[in-house]
Each structure stands twice: as structure tokens, then as C-alpha cells.
Design a protein around this motif. Structure first.
Motif, PDB file in Angstrom:
ATOM      1  N   THR A  81      83.241  38.483 -64.291  1.00 21.94           N
ATOM      2  CA  THR A  81      84.152  38.311 -62.987  1.00 21.94           C
ATOM      3  C   THR A  81      83.477  39.365 -62.044  1.00 21.94           C
ATOM      4  O   THR A  81      83.492  40.717 -62.262  1.00 21.94           O
ATOM      5  CB  THR A  81      85.714  38.389 -63.138  1.00 21.94           C
ATOM      6  OG1 THR A  81      86.050  37.679 -64.019  1.00 21.94           O
ATOM      7  CG2 THR A  81      86.446  38.356 -61.769  1.00 21.94           C
ATOM      8  N   VAL A  82      82.921  38.964 -60.935  1.00 23.04           N
ATOM      9  CA  VAL A  82      82.040  39.791 -59.886  1.00 23.04           C
ATOM     10  C   VAL A  82      82.601  39.792 -58.795  1.00 23.04           C
ATOM     11  O   VAL A  82      83.042  38.847 -58.236  1.00 23.04           O
ATOM     12  CB  VAL A  82      80.577  39.259 -59.768  1.00 23.04           C
ATOM     13  CG1 VAL A  82      79.670  39.975 -58.845  1.00 23.04           C
ATOM     14  CG2 VAL A  82      79.949  38.902 -61.280  1.00 23.04           C
ATOM     15  N   LEU A  83      82.838  41.220 -58.107  1.00 26.03           N
ATOM     16  CA  LEU A  83      83.093  41.453 -56.920  1.00 26.03           C
ATOM     17  C   LEU A  83      81.824  41.694 -55.909  1.00 26.03           C
ATOM     18  O   LEU A  83      81.267  42.389 -56.212  1.00 26.03           O
ATOM     19  CB  LEU A  83      84.018  42.545 -56.689  1.00 26.03           C
ATOM     20  CG  LEU A  83      84.276  43.080 -55.362  1.00 26.03           C
ATOM     21  CD1 LEU A  83      85.294  42.124 -54.610  1.00 26.03           C
ATOM     22  CD2 LEU A  83      85.014  44.366 -55.200  1.00 26.03           C
ATOM     23  N   LEU A  84      81.862  40.699 -54.778  1.00 25.99           N
ATOM     24  CA  LEU A  84      80.842  40.746 -54.070  1.00 25.99           C
ATOM     25  C   LEU A  84      81.295  41.486 -52.735  1.00 25.99           C
ATOM     26  O   LEU A  84      82.240  40.608 -52.170  1.00 25.99           O
ATOM     27  CB  LEU A  84      80.059  39.469 -53.784  1.00 25.99           C
ATOM     28  CG  LEU A  84      78.949  39.119 -54.666  1.00 25.99           C
ATOM     29  CD1 LEU A  84      78.756  37.805 -54.206  1.00 25.99           C
ATOM     30  CD2 LEU A  84      77.691  39.959 -54.523  1.00 25.99           C
ATOM     31  N   LYS A  85      81.264  42.576 -52.302  1.00 27.28           N
ATOM     32  CA  LYS A  85      81.644  43.070 -51.184  1.00 27.28           C
ATOM     33  C   LYS A  85      80.620  44.141 -50.441  1.00 27.28           C
ATOM     34  O   LYS A  85      79.831  44.918 -51.030  1.00 27.28           O
ATOM     35  CB  LYS A  85      82.844  44.019 -51.569  1.00 27.28           C
ATOM     36  CG  LYS A  85      83.651  44.796 -50.368  1.00 27.28           C
ATOM     37  CD  LYS A  85      84.286  43.979 -49.482  1.00 27.28           C
ATOM     38  CE  LYS A  85      85.258  44.491 -48.516  1.00 27.28           C
ATOM     39  NZ  LYS A  85      85.836  43.754 -47.536  1.00 27.28           N
ATOM     40  N   GLY A  86      80.548  44.084 -48.986  1.00 24.92           N
ATOM     41  CA  GLY A  86      79.506  45.029 -48.437  1.00 24.92           C
ATOM     42  C   GLY A  86      79.564  44.534 -47.035  1.00 24.92           C
ATOM     43  O   GLY A  86      79.895  43.518 -46.471  1.00 24.92           O
ATOM     44  N   ASN A  90      82.039  41.559 -44.276  1.00 24.63           N
ATOM     45  CA  ASN A  90      82.350  42.918 -43.525  1.00 24.63           C
ATOM     46  C   ASN A  90      82.921  43.796 -44.605  1.00 24.63           C
ATOM     47  O   ASN A  90      83.402  43.396 -45.653  1.00 24.63           O
ATOM     48  CB  ASN A  90      83.050  42.753 -42.469  1.00 24.63           C
ATOM     49  CG  ASN A  90      82.785  43.843 -41.349  1.00 24.63           C
ATOM     50  OD1 ASN A  90      82.118  44.642 -41.525  1.00 24.63           O
ATOM     51  ND2 ASN A  90      83.305  43.825 -39.905  1.00 24.63           N
ATOM     52  N   ALA A  91      82.648  45.251 -44.131  1.00 26.63           N
ATOM     53  CA  ALA A  91      83.190  46.221 -45.331  1.00 26.63           C
ATOM     54  C   ALA A  91      83.312  47.630 -44.358  1.00 26.63           C
ATOM     55  O   ALA A  91      82.248  47.930 -43.446  1.00 26.63           O
ATOM     56  CB  ALA A  91      82.263  46.351 -46.279  1.00 26.63           C
ATOM     57  N   ASN A  92      84.290  48.176 -44.691  1.00 24.44           N
ATOM     58  CA  ASN A  92      84.327  49.666 -44.116  1.00 24.44           C
ATOM     59  C   ASN A  92      84.993  50.305 -45.278  1.00 24.44           C
ATOM     60  O   ASN A  92      85.756  49.770 -46.071  1.00 24.44           O
ATOM     61  CB  ASN A  92      85.103  49.726 -42.800  1.00 24.44           C
ATOM     62  CG  ASN A  92      86.531  48.929 -42.895  1.00 24.44           C
ATOM     63  OD1 ASN A  92      87.347  49.251 -43.575  1.00 24.44           O
ATOM     64  ND2 ASN A  92      86.577  47.839 -41.938  1.00 24.44           N
ATOM     65  N   PRO A  93      85.498  51.539 -45.150  1.00 27.97           N
ATOM     66  CA  PRO A  93      85.780  52.458 -45.960  1.00 27.97           C
ATOM     67  C   PRO A  93      87.369  51.857 -46.577  1.00 27.97           C
ATOM     68  O   PRO A  93      87.723  51.660 -47.671  1.00 27.97           O
ATOM     69  CB  PRO A  93      85.932  53.946 -45.562  1.00 27.97           C
ATOM     70  CG  PRO A  93      84.913  53.925 -44.679  1.00 27.97           C
ATOM     71  CD  PRO A  93      84.781  52.586 -44.175  1.00 27.97           C
ATOM     72  N   THR A  94      88.177  51.472 -45.616  1.00 27.51           N
ATOM     73  CA  THR A  94      89.543  51.208 -45.761  1.00 27.51           C
ATOM     74  C   THR A  94      89.295  49.697 -46.589  1.00 27.51           C
ATOM     75  O   THR A  94      90.149  49.643 -47.702  1.00 27.51           O
ATOM     76  CB  THR A  94      90.221  50.883 -44.573  1.00 27.51           C
ATOM     77  OG1 THR A  94      90.333  52.104 -43.699  1.00 27.51           O
ATOM     78  CG2 THR A  94      91.883  50.734 -44.755  1.00 27.51           C
TER      79      THR A  94
END
Length: 392
Positions: A374-379, A289-293
Motif C-alpha cells: 500500500t503506497v502513499l504518493l505525496k509531494g 501539492n505538498a507543504n510541511p503541514t
């Protein structure tokens, strides 16, 4: 409706919304969805031995009523957890800690809505000593509906942030809706676990307390603290989740050393705060999950050099600005590599590659593999970023 005929003297209830899982003595709930109608399987459920069938236009309301009746029949302590970010992780950590002393039941997966909460309650048995119920919300009144079903004795709001703004209307709408948990506990002389470092939560609780003269609410304070070493959780933003779980455990008689050992043994799953080492890269997977915060917190905590970020959904009129804010953060950090997924980013000044969907990103990664990062997966979950993991 008086449900005593169905719940008295039962050690457990067998409730299912899937006709294929109906067994002798179970309760079948026939729900109507966009692509199915459980009412078409009522006779099949009866033939398979269902003790009772809940069907018709009021099926959801009836199963909520049944869940409330079963909760009252059991009478065990219930801790309700909600918040913009971290509620599932906090639920999991609280469960890990409390399981060291009690037989508890807690929300499985993400069953935290108007159907998920009743199903959670109906899975509690007489053998359980406590329960933890996660509560999600995307519109005003959602938490009020859920607390009136679950009737919690204890409550914890992890934090409040900018999520589901299209449904809530504003950040103030988020606060008002999440506060509905405090409102219930204030009215019913419950207990609140409060992060005293979060001024939004403190203000929300004060507003709730104003509704009752001679308020008899109990407050258990904790602080955000720092992230302890030795856990499998990624990101310093999890510090407040750990602190909450340790304080809940301490309140219920679990020593901090014992609680911390349980947290260190907990391994996150379901694409939340996961660290994964592949043959090509090191992955930080927080793509449920993701939101601005939460997006800003993840970027601030990330120590790597490659960002694969999906769009944030359900932001309504705030969408363009919030996505631009994320782009601005990436520009300030001067990241080595950034790949963005979602049409929303096309409304920004992002100088990075933007892919319409995850399938387009996958096609790109097959042609131009990423190695040594090193990869960030966020969404947001709708991006389905987990599909790229096998390519990284």
C-alpha cells in the motif's frame, strides 16, 4: 473603465486568452508570458470575430476590472474559499453539496490566482444562482487583491499551515495573508464559516474584527468532526473539509442527509486524495501539492507500508529543517519501504534511497518493481510524481 457597453443585457460572456479559441462575439485577452505574447495574435482574434480585445501592458489589470464589473452586474452570492491545505477539496465538496439545490458555478481546476479568479468570474452566467471562488496565495497581499476583484459575500478559510514560506517569510506571514479574506468580510458585513476547533482561525478572525467598531460580521461555526464512512476520500484529514461543506450546505438550505449523499457520490480527481487499486499495489495518491503541514497530516493518516515522497518546494530558509522533520517522522514509523525524490532530502540524515528527480525514480522502479504494497504518493506538484503511477 465603464464596461457597461460590453456587459449590459448579456446572458453570458465568452472570454478567452487563447487566440485559437476566439469565436464570433467573444472577448480576447492578449497576455504576455515568458514564452508567448498574446499581443502577436490581436489581429488574428479580430479577424475571427472577437467582439472586443483587451491588450497592451495593462491587459491583466483590465481583465480584473472587467471581471469585477461583471460580478457586480450579476449580483449573485459568492463564497470565497482559501487556506493552506484542503481549499480545492473543500471547494469541490461545497459545490457537490450546493449543486443538489442550486445552479452554481465554481472554480474549475486550480484557477485561483490573479488571472484565474477573474476568468472564473467571467465564466459565471445569469443562469447561475451562486458561485464558489477558490483563492490561492503565495505572497502578502495576494488574497486582498483577489477579494477586491471577486467581492465575496461569504468566506471560508480551511486552515493555515507552513506553505510558500519563501514568499510569505514566516508562518505569521501566512496567517496575515489568509486573514485578508476575513478583513474584507468584516469591512463589508459579510459572513464567515469558521472551524471553531482551529484556534489559529479563531485568533485571526478576532484580529480582523478589531478593525471595525460595532462589527456586523455574521459567523457560522462548525467543528472538525470525524470522517464519515462511505466516501471516496482518503485520509482522516479530510474530515474538516467534509464538515465545512456540510455546514455550508445546511446554511443554504441543503439538509445534512442530502449533503452527505452528495459527498459520498463525489469522486476525487487530479491526484488529490485518490485511492487506486492496480494489479500490483494499492495506491493512495495525494501528489498535487505538498507543504510541511499537509505532508505530516498525510503521513499520520496513512495506514500502509510504502512511502514515495517528493520534496516540498518554496520553503526558503526553512527547507532543510522541514525536510528533516519529515525524515524523522518516517524513522519513527519504521516504514517498510521509503523512496524520496528531490535534492532537498540530501540535506537530511535520511537513510533511504534519494532520487534527483522522478525520471530517476522511474528508472529504478523499472529495474526493481514494487509489488504487494500500500503506497502513499505525496509531494509538491513540481515533482511530477504522477509519472510513476503506471509503474506501480
Amino acid at each position: 473603465m465603464d464596461w457597461n457597453f460590453l456587459i449590459k443585457n448579456k446572458e453570458a460572456l465568452q472570454v478567452t486568452t487563447d487566440s485559437r479559441k476566439v469565436t464570433s462575439g467573444s472577448i480576447f485577452v492578449a497576455l504576455k508570458g515568458e514564452h508567448f505574447d498574446g499581443n502577436d495574435f490581436v489581429e488574428q482574434a479580430k479577424a475571427q470575430g472577437a467582439e472586443y480585445v483587451i491588450c497592451g501592458e495593462n491587459a491583466l489589470a483590465e481583465v480584473q476590472d472587467l471581471a469585477r464589473a461583471w460580478r457586480r452586474e450579476l449580483g449573485l452570492p459568492i463564497l470565497a474559499i482559501t487556506g493552506t491545505n484542503g481549499k480545492t477539496t473543500t471547494k469541490e465538496l461545497c459545490a457537490a453539496v450546493l449543486k443538489t439545490k442550486y445552479n452554481i458555478y465554481y472554480t474549475q481546476g486550480n484557477l485561483n490566482n490573479s488571472l484565474g479568479v477573474p476568468l472564473t468570474l467571467l465564466n459565471i452566467t445569469r443562469a447561475h444562482e451562486m458561485a464558489i471562488v477558490e483563492m490561492g496565495a503565495s505572497h502578502p497581499g495576494d488574497i486582498k487583491e483577489l477579494v477586491e476583484i471577486a467581492e465575496p459575500n461569504f468566506g471560508l478559510i480551511t486552515n493555515v499551515g507552513k506553505a510558500h514560506l519563501q514568499g510569505f517569510g514566516s508562518f505569521e506571514g501566512v496567517q496575515t495573508t489568509k486573514r485578508e479574506l476575513y478583513d474584507y468580510l468584516v469591512a463589508h458585513k459579510g459572513t464567515v464559516f469558521l472551524n471553531e476547533d482551529n484556534h489559529y482561525l479563531d485568533k485571526m478572525l478576532e484580529e480582523a474584527k478589531k478593525q471595525i467598531v460595532n462589527c456586523q460580521l455574521s459567523i457560522v461555526n462548525y467543528s472538525t468532526g470525524t470522517m464519515p464512512e462511505g466516501t471516496h476520500l482518503v485520509g482522516n484529514y479530510n474530515a474538516e473539509n467534509v464538515s465545512a461543506a456540510l455546514r455550508v450546505g445546511l446554511y443554504f438550505g441543503v439538509a445534512e442527509t442530502r449533503g452527505l449523499a452528495a459527498i459520498r457520490a463525489y469522486i476525487p480527481s487530479n491526484n488529490r486524495s485518490q485511492l487506486m487499486q492496480t494489479e500490483k499495489n494499492t495506491l493512495v495518491i495525494d501528489a498535487y501539492n505538498a507543504n510541511p503541514t499537509s505532508m505530516q497530516a498525510a503521513i499520520n493518516a496513512f495506514k500502509g507500508n510504502c512511502y514515495i515522497l517528493g520534496a516540498m518546494r518554496e520553503l526558503g530558509e526553512y527547507s532543510a529543517q522541514e525536510h528533516q522533520n519529515i525524515v524523522n517522522m518516517l524513522l519513527e514509523r519504521k516504514a517498510d519501504k521509503v523512496l524520496l525524490v528531490g535534492e532537498e532530502y540530501k540535506e537530511t540524515t535520511a537513510p533511504y534511497p534519494i532520487f534527483e528527480n522522478v525520471e530517476a525514480l522511474c528508472a529504478f522502479l523499472r529495474q526493481e518493481p514494487i509489488i504487494g504494497y500500500t503506497v502513499l504518493l505525496k509531494g509538491s506538484r513540481s515533482n511530477q510524481l504522477e509519472k510513476v503511477i503506471t509503474l506501480l
